[in-house]
Write a protein that holds these residues in place. Structure first.
Motif, PDB file in Angstrom:
ATOM      1  N   GLU A  15       0.825  -1.201   0.000  1.00  0.00           N
ATOM      2  CA  GLU A  15       0.000   0.000   0.000  1.00  0.00           C
ATOM      3  C   GLU A  15       0.869   1.264   0.000  1.00  0.00           C
ATOM      4  O   GLU A  15       0.567   2.233  -0.693  1.00  0.00           O
ATOM      5  N   LEU A  16       1.944   1.242   0.762  1.00  0.00           N
ATOM      6  CA  LEU A  16       2.860   2.383   0.775  1.00  0.00           C
ATOM      7  C   LEU A  16       3.522   2.578  -0.586  1.00  0.00           C
ATOM      8  O   LEU A  16       3.710   3.712  -1.041  1.00  0.00           O
ATOM      9  N   ASP A  17       3.865   1.482  -1.252  1.00  0.00           N
ATOM     10  CA  ASP A  17       4.452   1.572  -2.589  1.00  0.00           C
ATOM     11  C   ASP A  17       3.449   2.159  -3.576  1.00  0.00           C
ATOM     12  O   ASP A  17       3.810   2.960  -4.442  1.00  0.00           O
ATOM     13  N   ALA A  18       2.187   1.763  -3.460  1.00  0.00           N
ATOM     14  CA  ALA A  18       1.152   2.297  -4.349  1.00  0.00           C
ATOM     15  C   ALA A  18       0.967   3.796  -4.128  1.00  0.00           C
ATOM     16  O   ALA A  18       0.822   4.562  -5.088  1.00  0.00           O
ATOM     17  N   ILE A  19       0.999   4.221  -2.882  1.00  0.00           N
ATOM     18  CA  ILE A  19       0.882   5.651  -2.574  1.00  0.00           C
ATOM     19  C   ILE A  19       2.069   6.407  -3.149  1.00  0.00           C
ATOM     20  O   ILE A  19       1.917   7.473  -3.752  1.00  0.00           O
ATOM     21  N   GLU A  20       3.256   5.851  -2.986  1.00  0.00           N
ATOM     22  CA  GLU A  20       4.470   6.483  -3.511  1.00  0.00           C
ATOM     23  C   GLU A  20       4.416   6.604  -5.026  1.00  0.00           C
ATOM     24  O   GLU A  20       4.811   7.616  -5.594  1.00  0.00           O
ATOM     25  N   THR A  21       3.889   5.591  -5.685  1.00  0.00           N
ATOM     26  CA  THR A  21       3.774   5.613  -7.137  1.00  0.00           C
ATOM     27  C   THR A  21       2.794   6.691  -7.590  1.00  0.00           C
ATOM     28  O   THR A  21       3.024   7.362  -8.604  1.00  0.00           O
ATOM     29  N   GLU A  22       1.720   6.874  -6.853  1.00  0.00           N
ATOM     30  CA  GLU A  22       0.695   7.845  -7.217  1.00  0.00           C
ATOM     31  C   GLU A  22       0.963   9.247  -6.677  1.00  0.00           C
ATOM     32  O   GLU A  22       0.187  10.168  -6.939  1.00  0.00           O
ATOM     33  N   MET A  23       2.054   9.448  -5.947  1.00  0.00           N
ATOM     34  CA  MET A  23       2.322  10.736  -5.321  1.00  0.00           C
ATOM     35  C   MET A  23       2.400  11.900  -6.306  1.00  0.00           C
ATOM     36  O   MET A  23       1.866  12.988  -6.010  1.00  0.00           O
ATOM     37  N   PRO A  24       2.992  11.768  -7.496  1.00  0.00           N
ATOM     38  CA  PRO A  24       2.982  12.910  -8.426  1.00  0.00           C
ATOM     39  C   PRO A  24       1.565  13.344  -8.817  1.00  0.00           C
ATOM     40  O   PRO A  24       1.295  14.544  -8.932  1.00  0.00           O
ATOM     41  N   VAL A  25       0.663  12.400  -8.988  1.00  0.00           N
ATOM     42  CA  VAL A  25      -0.725  12.742  -9.313  1.00  0.00           C
ATOM     43  C   VAL A  25      -1.381  13.428  -8.119  1.00  0.00           C
ATOM     44  O   VAL A  25      -2.088  14.427  -8.276  1.00  0.00           O
ATOM     45  N   ILE A  26      -1.134  12.925  -6.939  1.00  0.00           N
ATOM     46  CA  ILE A  26      -1.714  13.509  -5.726  1.00  0.00           C
ATOM     47  C   ILE A  26      -1.246  14.951  -5.556  1.00  0.00           C
ATOM     48  O   ILE A  26      -2.044  15.855  -5.311  1.00  0.00           O
ATOM     49  N   LEU A  27       0.047  15.187  -5.720  1.00  0.00           N
ATOM     50  CA  LEU A  27       0.585  16.537  -5.555  1.00  0.00           C
ATOM     51  C   LEU A  27       0.058  17.480  -6.634  1.00  0.00           C
ATOM     52  O   LEU A  27      -0.233  18.651  -6.353  1.00  0.00           O
ATOM     53  N   ALA A  28      -0.071  16.991  -7.862  1.00  0.00           N
ATOM     54  CA  ALA A  28      -0.607  17.823  -8.943  1.00  0.00           C
ATOM     55  C   ALA A  28      -2.063  18.195  -8.666  1.00  0.00           C
ATOM     56  O   ALA A  28      -2.481  19.326  -8.913  1.00  0.00           O
ATOM     57  N   ARG A  29      -2.832  17.253  -8.140  1.00  0.00           N
ATOM     58  CA  ARG A  29      -4.241  17.542  -7.833  1.00  0.00           C
ATOM     59  C   ARG A  29      -4.357  18.526  -6.670  1.00  0.00           C
ATOM     60  O   ARG A  29      -5.256  19.367  -6.655  1.00  0.00           O
ATOM     61  N   VAL A  30      -3.451  18.434  -5.704  1.00  0.00           N
ATOM     62  CA  VAL A  30      -3.449  19.398  -4.588  1.00  0.00           C
ATOM     63  C   VAL A  30      -3.135  20.791  -5.120  1.00  0.00           C
ATOM     64  O   VAL A  30      -3.763  21.783  -4.717  1.00  0.00           O
ATOM     65  N   GLU A  31      -2.184  20.880  -6.044  1.00  0.00           N
ATOM     66  CA  GLU A  31      -1.842  22.170  -6.638  1.00  0.00           C
ATOM     67  C   GLU A  31      -3.041  22.755  -7.397  1.00  0.00           C
ATOM     68  O   GLU A  31      -3.329  23.954  -7.305  1.00  0.00           O
ATOM     69  N   LEU A  32      -3.760  21.916  -8.139  1.00  0.00           N
ATOM     70  CA  LEU A  32      -4.951  22.373  -8.846  1.00  0.00           C
ATOM     71  C   LEU A  32      -6.016  22.836  -7.857  1.00  0.00           C
ATOM     72  O   LEU A  32      -6.634  23.890  -8.049  1.00  0.00           O
ATOM     73  N   LEU A  33      -6.209  22.090  -6.802  1.00  0.00           N
ATOM     74  CA  LEU A  33      -7.195  22.469  -5.787  1.00  0.00           C
ATOM     75  C   LEU A  33      -6.823  23.805  -5.144  1.00  0.00           C
ATOM     76  O   LEU A  33      -7.678  24.661  -4.930  1.00  0.00           O
ATOM     77  N   ASP A  34      -5.542  24.005  -4.855  1.00  0.00           N
ATOM     78  CA  ASP A  34      -5.093  25.278  -4.297  1.00  0.00           C
ATOM     79  C   ASP A  34      -5.401  26.434  -5.243  1.00  0.00           C
ATOM     80  O   ASP A  34      -5.856  27.494  -4.815  1.00  0.00           O
ATOM     81  N   ALA A  35      -5.147  26.220  -6.534  1.00  0.00           N
ATOM     82  CA  ALA A  35      -5.414  27.271  -7.512  1.00  0.00           C
ATOM     83  C   ALA A  35      -6.903  27.569  -7.602  1.00  0.00           C
ATOM     84  O   ALA A  35      -7.303  28.731  -7.768  1.00  0.00           O
ATOM     85  N   GLN A  36      -7.728  26.559  -7.486  1.00  0.00           N
ATOM     86  CA  GLN A  36      -9.170  26.774  -7.546  1.00  0.00           C
ATOM     87  C   GLN A  36      -9.698  27.433  -6.276  1.00  0.00           C
ATOM     88  O   GLN A  36     -10.609  28.268  -6.334  1.00  0.00           O
ATOM     89  N   ILE A  37      -9.143  27.089  -5.139  1.00  0.00           N
ATOM     90  CA  ILE A  37      -9.583  27.674  -3.873  1.00  0.00           C
ATOM     91  C   ILE A  37      -9.326  29.180  -3.845  1.00  0.00           C
ATOM     92  O   ILE A  37     -10.137  29.950  -3.335  1.00  0.00           O
ATOM     93  N   VAL A  38      -8.208  29.589  -4.420  1.00  0.00           N
ATOM     94  CA  VAL A  38      -7.868  31.012  -4.436  1.00  0.00           C
ATOM     95  C   VAL A  38      -8.962  31.826  -5.118  1.00  0.00           C
ATOM     96  O   VAL A  38      -9.236  32.963  -4.728  1.00  0.00           O
ATOM     97  N   THR A  39      -9.613  31.242  -6.103  1.00  0.00           N
ATOM     98  CA  THR A  39     -10.602  31.994  -6.876  1.00  0.00           C
ATOM     99  C   THR A  39     -12.030  31.855  -6.365  1.00  0.00           C
ATOM    100  O   THR A  39     -12.951  32.348  -7.012  1.00  0.00           O
ATOM    101  N   LEU A  40     -12.234  31.200  -5.244  1.00  0.00           N
ATOM    102  CA  LEU A  40     -13.599  30.992  -4.746  1.00  0.00           C
ATOM    103  C   LEU A  40     -14.297  32.289  -4.343  1.00  0.00           C
ATOM    104  O   LEU A  40     -15.493  32.446  -4.570  1.00  0.00           O
ATOM    105  N   ASP A  41     -13.581  33.205  -3.746  1.00  0.00           N
ATOM    106  CA  ASP A  41     -14.235  34.396  -3.209  1.00  0.00           C
ATOM    107  C   ASP A  41     -13.984  35.652  -4.043  1.00  0.00           C
ATOM    108  O   ASP A  41     -14.222  36.755  -3.581  1.00  0.00           O
TER     109      ASP A  41
END
Length: 88
Positions: free
Chosen positions: A24-50
């Motif tokens: 499970e840890l290996d699977a998380i490590e493999t998917e970490m670039p996708v997770i970080l990219a999605r967090v970055e997208l979420l951050d960019a979207q949150i900035v524009t909410l208000d």
């Protein structure tokens, strides 16, 4: 007369209350670039909410979306290479 007893949770840990396995840890490590990219997208979207997104905000969101797509593509290519034995 019926017995009245308190219902207690079992003392032993159940299947969902444990540490992640090495696989499970290996699977998380493999998917970490996708997770970080999605967090970055979420951050960019949150900035524009208000507020109304500026041109800079829109560019940041587009760039973050492209990073998510690129990370997902890379992950899919790695999975396909693993299935075919690297002969893609």
């Amino acid at each position: 007369m019926s017995n009245i007893a308190a219902l207690q949770a079992p003392v032993t840990a159940d299947e969902f209350d444990r540490e992640p396995t090495a696989a499970e840890l290996d699977a998380i490590e493999t998917e970490m670039p996708v997770i970080l990219a999605r967090v970055e997208l979420l951050d960019a979207q949150i900035v524009t909410l208000d507020r109304t997104p500026t041109e800079l905000d829109e560019r940041r969101i587009r760039r973050a979306r492209r990073r998510v797509l690129a990370a997902r593509r890379e992950l899919a290519n790695q999975a396909a290479a693993a299935v075919t034995g690297g002969a893609a």
